[in-house]
Design an enzyme around this catalytic site. Structure first.
Site, short mmCIF file in Angstrom:
data_model
loop_
_atom_site.label_atom_id
_atom_site.label_comp_id
_atom_site.label_asym_id
_atom_site.label_seq_id
_atom_site.Cartn_x
_atom_site.Cartn_y
_atom_site.Cartn_z
CD GLU A 114 -3.25 -14.75 -2.87
OE1 GLU A 114 -3.99 -13.81 -2.54
OE2 GLU A 114 -2.06 -14.83 -2.54
CG ASP A 115 -5.24 -11.37 -5.28
OD1 ASP A 115 -4.39 -12.26 -5.02
OD2 ASP A 115 -4.94 -10.16 -5.29
CG ASP A 118 2.49 -13.47 -10.64
OD1 ASP A 118 2.55 -13.90 -11.79
OD2 ASP A 118 3.11 -12.44 -10.29
CG PHE A 167 -0.06 -5.88 -13.51
CD1 PHE A 167 0.70 -6.69 -12.67
CD2 PHE A 167 -0.85 -4.89 -12.93
CE1 PHE A 167 0.67 -6.51 -11.30
CE2 PHE A 167 -0.87 -4.70 -11.56
CZ PHE A 167 -0.11 -5.51 -10.74
NE ARG A 180 -6.04 -2.99 -2.60
CZ ARG A 180 -5.16 -3.98 -2.69
NH1 ARG A 180 -5.48 -5.12 -3.25
NH2 ARG A 180 -3.94 -3.83 -2.21
P1 IMP Z 1 2.91 -14.49 -6.08
O1 IMP Z 1 3.52 -14.69 -4.75
O2 IMP Z 1 3.94 -14.11 -7.11
O3 IMP Z 1 2.01 -15.61 -6.54
O4 IMP Z 1 2.05 -13.18 -5.97
C1 IMP Z 1 0.75 -13.18 -5.57
C2 IMP Z 1 0.31 -11.75 -5.33
O5 IMP Z 1 0.86 -10.85 -6.31
C3 IMP Z 1 -1.18 -11.64 -5.50
O6 IMP Z 1 -1.84 -11.91 -4.31
C4 IMP Z 1 -1.35 -10.22 -5.98
O7 IMP Z 1 -1.47 -9.36 -4.87
C5 IMP Z 1 -0.08 -9.90 -6.73
N1 IMP Z 1 -0.26 -10.01 -8.19
C6 IMP Z 1 0.26 -10.91 -9.03
N2 IMP Z 1 -0.12 -10.70 -10.29
C7 IMP Z 1 -0.93 -9.62 -10.25
C8 IMP Z 1 -1.68 -8.90 -11.26
O8 IMP Z 1 -1.70 -9.22 -12.45
N3 IMP Z 1 -2.40 -7.86 -10.79
C9 IMP Z 1 -2.43 -7.48 -9.49
N4 IMP Z 1 -1.76 -8.11 -8.53
C10 IMP Z 1 -1.02 -9.18 -8.91
#
Ligand code: IMP
Length: 194
Positions: A114-115, A118, A167, A180
């Site tokens: 995963e990138d 969050d 962010f 990206r």
């Molecule tokens: P989660 O389900 O809240 O953990 O969200 C994960 C996804 O939210 C990641 O795979 C990203 O695509 C996006 N995301 C969360 N924080 C950021 C950020 O700071 N920059 C860009 N994308 C983010």
């Protein structure tokens, strides 16, 4: 001088999107080195095991492609499409899965790449979904960990960096599908999303 190339010692390309970045968090060199180290660790841990490395589209695609080239043990790759962000910087909490795996992961060792973690709602959803396919093991690898925003109890088995609650974009991470292609990770200027 070639158009678009900064006259600096690292010879980085000048991106139009550079103007939207408040500050650089991790340079290309720092990312390369962290990914190489993580690749070595994963290679040692999975030696002799049947490994399938899964890329979570689209944000982790750049990290994933660099990471697998640093994994020296045999592995297969696959892609899964899931997202929780529309065009906002806050998670909706609703996960949309738009592409399932192609490979059968039953009795295989799966590493989800995963990138960024969050709230971790996306990863939590993927874990439950993939566990149903009965893999021999399931581990999580993330480029970035934004622990301050965690809403569900999920932690990474492998990660490159912890990040503060800001962010960030670049190296695969987007805002509204932009940024990206930046080779580094930077903090997006607030005026771009406020
Ligand atoms: P989660 O389900 O809240 O953990 O969200 C994960 C996804 O939210 C990641 O795979 C990203 O695509 C996006 N995301 C969360 N924080 C950021 C950020 O700071 N920059 C860009 N994308 C983010």
């Amino acid at each position: 001088m070639e158009t678009g190339v900064l006259d600096n010692p690292t010879n980085h390309i000048c991106f139009e999107a550079d103007a939207s970045i408040k500050s650089i968090l991790y340079t290309k060199e720092e990312l390369d080195s962290a990914v190489a180290n993580l690749g070595k660790k994963i290679s040692n841990d999975y030696k002799g095991k049947e490994l399938i490395v899964v890329c979570v589209l689209k944000g982790s695609v750049i990290f994933f492609s660099d990471l697998i080239r640093n994994i020296s043990c045999d592995c297969k790759i696959d892609f899964i499409g899931a997202s929780s962000y529309g065009c906002e910087t806050q998670s909706s909490g609703i996960i949309r899965m738009y592409k399932d795996l192609d490979l059968d992961i039953k009795d295989k060792h799966v590493l989800i790449v995963e990138d960024i973690l969050d709230t971790a709602k996306t990863m939590d959803y993927l874990i439950h979904m993939l566990k149903g396919k009965k893999p021999a093991g399931l581990k999580i690898c993330t480029l970035l960990d934004k622990k301050a925003r965690r809403e569900v109890d999920v932690s990474a088995d492998y990660k490159c960096f912890d990040v503060a609650n800001e962010f960030v974009v670049g190296y695969g991470l987007d805002f509204n599908e932009e940024y990206r292609n930046l080779p580094y990770i930077g903090i997006l200027k607030e005026e771009k999303y406020n």
